[in-house]
Design an enzyme around this catalytic site. Structure first.
Site: not given
Ligand code: ZN
Length: 178
Positions: A101, A143-144, A147
């Site tokens: 990341c 993953h995004e 966030h």
């Molecule tokens: Zn990331």
């Protein structure tokens, strides 16, 4: 000249916030934000980037899959903006594989993610789209999406032995590709 913003780094509170839904995709600030995220993903050679990573707490990310050393068969995608994205459903299979990341420099880890997911998001043109994503692209999406909910990939690691430095990761990848 393209201006690339600073990437928020682990420890900065913005990365731990719940990001706000985008109400008007046609707002100039949102159009500018999408452009900025795409330029940043390209400049940093990232496969994805979420708005909170450039300190903009909105539910928006870019997926820009391209092949890499670890994922030589990853599809090459035009950077795609996904606005107000949602995970609708997922298959049963969970796969552990490498992630890194831009907000967590020099760290790599083996992260469990769903292999197949059904997602919904708005496009830059304001259309609502549903897609089935699998493998690497499904991994980037998860993953995004994390966030946008203040979660980092390191939070998803289930065994602390799955955490590596960038240098250790490079060695492992080089050995496995021999
Ligand atoms: Zn990331």
């Amino acid at each position: 000249m393209i201006k690339i913003p600073a990437i928020a780094q682990v420890g900065e509170p913005i990365l731990r916030n719940q990001a706000k839904p985008i109400e008007r995709i046609s707002d100039y600030t949102i159009i500018e934000l999408i452009d900025c995220l795409i330029n940043t993903a390209i400049a940093k050679k990232g496969v994805g980037i979420a708005a909170p990573q450039i300190s903009q707490s909105f539910r928006l990310f870019i997926i820009a899959s391209h092949p890499s050393e670890r994922y030589p068969h990853a599809p090459t995608m035009e950077p795609t903006a996904m606005i107000n994205p949602r995970l609708l459903s997922h298959g049963e299979e969970v796969v552990k594989d490498w992630e890194g990341c831009l907000s967590v420099p020099n760290v790599r880890g083996l992260v469990p993610r769903y292999q197949s997911i059904t997602v919904e998001y708005s496009t830059q043109q304001g259309e609502t789209k549903q897609d089935i994503l699998t493998d690497f692209v499904a991994r980037i999406f998860q993953h995004e999406l994390d966030h946008l909910d203040g979660i980092l990939f390191t939070d998803r690691i289930t065994d602390s032995a799955d955490l590596y430095t960038e240098a250790e990761y490079r060695q492992i990848i080089a050995q496995n590709s021999k």
